[in-house]
Design an enzyme around this catalytic site. Structure first.
Site, PDB file in Angstrom:
ATOM      1  N   ALA A  81      -2.420  44.839  17.105  1.00  0.00           N
ATOM      2  CA  ALA A  81      -3.451  45.039  16.087  1.00  0.00           C
ATOM      3  C   ALA A  81      -3.733  46.525  15.900  1.00  0.00           C
ATOM      4  O   ALA A  81      -3.434  47.348  16.771  1.00  0.00           O
ATOM      5  CB  ALA A  81      -4.732  44.318  16.493  1.00  0.00           C
ATOM      6  N   GLY A 127      -0.825  41.113  18.506  1.00  0.00           N
ATOM      7  CA  GLY A 127      -0.631  40.493  17.209  1.00  0.00           C
ATOM      8  C   GLY A 127       0.821  40.452  16.780  1.00  0.00           C
ATOM      9  O   GLY A 127       1.215  39.609  15.958  1.00  0.00           O
ATOM     10  N   GLU A 130       2.107  37.376  18.434  1.00  0.00           N
ATOM     11  CA  GLU A 130       1.474  36.239  17.759  1.00  0.00           C
ATOM     12  C   GLU A 130       2.133  35.971  16.406  1.00  0.00           C
ATOM     13  O   GLU A 130       2.283  34.812  15.993  1.00  0.00           O
ATOM     14  CB  GLU A 130      -0.027  36.500  17.611  1.00  0.00           C
ATOM     15  CG  GLU A 130      -0.759  36.419  18.951  1.00  0.00           C
ATOM     16  CD  GLU A 130      -2.203  36.872  18.865  1.00  0.00           C
ATOM     17  OE1 GLU A 130      -3.096  36.068  19.169  1.00  0.00           O
ATOM     18  OE2 GLU A 130      -2.436  38.042  18.502  1.00  0.00           O
ATOM     19  N   GLU A 152      -4.088  41.748  25.499  1.00  0.00           N
ATOM     20  CA  GLU A 152      -5.439  41.955  24.969  1.00  0.00           C
ATOM     21  C   GLU A 152      -6.518  42.066  26.046  1.00  0.00           C
ATOM     22  O   GLU A 152      -7.529  42.750  25.847  1.00  0.00           O
ATOM     23  CB  GLU A 152      -5.797  40.822  23.995  1.00  0.00           C
ATOM     24  CG  GLU A 152      -5.134  40.934  22.628  1.00  0.00           C
ATOM     25  CD  GLU A 152      -3.753  40.310  22.578  1.00  0.00           C
ATOM     26  OE1 GLU A 152      -3.195  40.189  21.483  1.00  0.00           O
ATOM     27  OE2 GLU A 152      -3.217  39.944  23.656  1.00  0.00           O
TER      28      GLU A 152
END
Length: 727
Positions: A81, A127, A130, A152
């Site tokens: 992210a 991310g 993901e 994270e």
């Protein structure tokens, strides 16, 4: 013929898009390349552009039958992210909305009627992974830069784009928890073994293979390995007793490691436990709410601060644009002891050739053996092939002569902490090495200016202070004296970064930065022992404050003889505050107790070398003080605040170039609790006036060693912050 999908001619804005799509014979190649960043990240802009492309794919535009997602960024697929956007989260609702936006996009990607292959070359973290999990099929390159993980928790949050829902359903509960709770990163081979990726191929043919497999998926010639809609693919993990045992052990492991000081790992377990047997959309709802709440906690703010400051320290040596570093392809290390061997191993692992020198052949051979054992251990964890391992260990070559030093870009001396010996070694190095060599000293106590006095090229001399054990400790303290050339500093910084370390640049001063702030902390712990506070209570208080180990345990680990010598140097340098060091350490050394190194310290050690319980016999060495009960808060204040205050003094005196480097040095060098952000961030969060008042109260009781730094008084009086931009 290839066609660019577009509804109108490309504009300047289009040219700057982080995503483009090109279609050839029914295959869409979606290429990620954010022009404004060195790596691709999940940002609002990327989500918007990807959403537009998914719209086109959903509408069947261009006759697309399959798609491949690739990156043009070398070494990165999607790095995670955009952490900068975390600063915009003012409330849990803001962060939750960002999580749900990611969910919406990846849910649409996953539900496309056509197969999508993630062609991963480089880092796919957070991310990024993901996104890959929402694809139909995942192929990774065998590049050493290819890493997959969900780190994270290291930022005080949990995966927020579907990771908590998709990963356990794909690879199983225990395997997923291991990745998410530790933040570990897997190379391509280990990721395939875990079941995260479907294939690993050479980097050069990644796009070719991914394109072929995408079309094979579209033609139903191969079937993807689909995740379960609910539950774990490991049948035993779906049995209630086994499920309870897994979560119970995971919670205990988290508590043992974090003492409950970090909310994210515990919340992660709750989210997965609640959602694993539900439909994915329900699991994602739990994830979004938890992500939103965690993202604005003080712990997450502090950990994000550590991320930004450490990244900045790696990328900024604090020099002007004209300070160009030399390339470092070969180094030499003088002194093949534990530290020298560790430096050699860390360098070799990063592709640097090493000459490892010691006076005696047996010492050089022992150093080589230590370095190779470290390299082999790490290579096994990476599942390295035999020929790769041979090439790796052969990068370290032992010697008892200075032959080959003329080809070295950097020479690191790591001999015993004796000024005369180091002067002799520096002169020998300069006689053998080329004129453009950087001469770094791994000294932990001797001022660099004193070492440079023996040099015919003092501007080439710099401190390169590694921490033990080198393979585990991420910090390198780069110490400049008044005459150090900028290119030398730039080269030392680049070398430290190349071998995977986080460097900070500090100015020459007794103890430099890390040992300077550690010294009063350790001395205060010894004073508490003299007063009768039991060692296990001191250690427990500080591990509960967030340190990885307590100060008494640290004495044993470092070595009491080493601590004694460092303590005397600091006492002489700062006699106004440290001039009367406690006698505890002297008594321990006199009695032959050196700590772990001879299995005799404050604590007992078993035959296997493991620490056992406190050794009650040590109290007799310093007067058998009566047992003193003291509250945890008082122990924590006396130890924590004396360190924080000393850190502020180093900035006040110009040892540090900025508060940023102080926080990085404290967190990565001595384990200052990361969730507290470092000593300067701690002052900002607690309030300078609050810290000042507590120090003044301690000064009234215990004297000058707690006298507040003048800079701290000024900060409190003027209401200033060390990090005003993060207020």
């Amino acid at each position: 013929m290839a066609t660019i999908l577009e509804e109108e001619p490309r504009t300047e804005q289009d040219q700057g898009s982080p995503v483009r799509m090109e279609v050839t014979d029914g295959l869409a190649v979606i290429t990620l390349n954010d022009p404004d960043r060195p790596v691709n990240v999940i940002s609002e802009g990327l989500l918007r552009e990807m959403g537009a492309l998914v719209d086109r794919l959903e509408n069947g535009e261009g006759g697309v039958r399959a798609a491949v997602i690739v990156s043009e960024k070398k070494g990165t697929w999607i790095a995670g992210a955009d952490i900068e956007e975390f600063k915009n989260f003012a409330t849990p609702a803001d962060a939750e909305a960002a999580s749900r936006a990611g969910h919406d996009l990846l849910d649409r990607l996953e539900r496309l009627r056509l197969p999508v292959v993630a062609a991963i070359d480089g880092a796919a973290l957070g991310g990024g992974l993901e996104t890959a999990l929402a694809c139909t099929y995942r192929i990774a390159s065998d590049s050493p830069k290819t890493k997959l993980g969900l780190p994270e928790v290291n930022l005080g949050i949990i995966p927020g784009a579907g990771g908590t829902a998709r990963l356990p359903r794909l690879i199983g509960l225990r395997a997923a928890l291991d990745l998410m709770l530790t933040g570990k990163q897997l190379d391509a081979r280990r990721a395939m073994k875990a079941g995260i990726v479907d294939e690993v191929v050479p980097q050069a043919i990644l796009l070719e293979v991914a394109s072929r497999q995408a079309m094979a998926l579209a033609a139903k010639k191969i079937q993807p390995r689909a995740a379960r809609r609910s539950g774990s693919p490991e049948r035993l993990e779906n049995l209630l007793p086994m499920r309870k045992l897994i979560f119970s052990k995971a919670r205990q492991g988290v508590m043992d490691k974090t003492h409950g000081l970090y909310p994210a790992p515990l919340r992660l377990l709750k989210v997965i436990e609640a959602g694993l047997d539900k439909e994915v959309h329900q699991a994602l709802d739990y994830e979004a709410r938890a992500f939103g709440e965690l993202a604005v906690t003080p712990e997450a703010r502090s950990l994000v601060h550590v991320f930004f400051t450490s990244t900045a320290a790696k990328n900024d040596a604090g020099l002007g644009p004209n300070a160009k570093p030399k390339d470092v392809d070969q180094i030499a290390v003088v002194g093949a002891g534990f530290m020298g061997a560790g430096i050699a191993a860390a360098s070799a692992e990063s592709g640097i050739r090493v000459r490892l020198k010691d006076v005696k052949p047996e010492a050089a051979a022992k150093g080589l053996r230590t370095a190779r054992e470290s390299l082999i251990k790490r290579a096994k964890r990476k599942k390295m092939r035999r020929h790769e391992l041979t090439k790796l260990v052969d990068r370290v070559q032992p010697t008892t002569e200075y032959t080959g030093f003329h080809a070295s870009d950097v020479v690191v001396e790591a001999v015993f902490e004796d000024l005369a010996l180091k002067h002799k070694v520096i002169q020998e190095i300069e006689a053998a090495a080329g004129e453009g060599v950087v001469l770094g000293s791994n000294t932990s106590t001797i001022p660099i200016a004193q070492l440079a006095e023996a040099s015919s090229r003092p501007d080439h001399v710099i401190g390169l202070h590694f921490f033990s054990p080198v393979e585990k400790m991420p910090l390198v303290e780069i110490i400049t004296h008044a005459g150090t050339a900028d290119w030398v500093t730039a080269t030392a910084h680049a070398y430290a970064k190349k071998i995977g370390k986080t460097p900070i640049v500090v100015n020459d001063s007794p103890g430099f930065f890390v040992n300077r702030i550690l010294s009063p902390y350790m001395a205060e712990a010894a004073l508490l022992l003299q007063e009768g506070v039991r060692m296990e209570e001191i250690d427990r208080a500080m591990t509960e404050w967030g340190f990885p180990v307590g100060p008494v345990t640290l004495y044993d680990e470092v070595g009491l003889d080493v601590a004694q010598k460092a303590g005397k140097i600091m006492a002489a340098a700062f006699s106004d505050r440290m001039g009367n060091p406690p006698t505890v350490v002297d008594r321990m050394v006199e009695s032959g107790r050196l700590g772990r190194k001879n299995a005799k310290g404050f604590y007992k050690f078993g035959d296997d070398g493991k620490k056992a319980g406190p050794d009650e016999a040590v109290y007799a060495l310093f007067g058998s003080p009566a047992k003193k009960e003291m509250g945890r808060d008082e122990i924590q204040d006396r130890l924590g605040l004396i360190m924080v205050n000393e850190a502020v003094r180093t900035l006040e005196e110009g040892v540090l170039r900025g508060a940023r480097d102080g926080d990085v040095g404290a967190v990565f060098g001595i384990g200052f609790p990361p969730f507290r952000g470092g000593p300067f961030w701690y002052v900002d969060r607690a309030g300078a006036q609050n810290v000042l008042d507590r120090l003044r109260a301690l000064e009234q009781r215990f004297g000058a060693r707690f006298r507040p730094a003048k800079m701290l008084e000024e900060m409190a009086r003027e209401g200033r912050l060390f990090f005003p931009d993060d207020a």
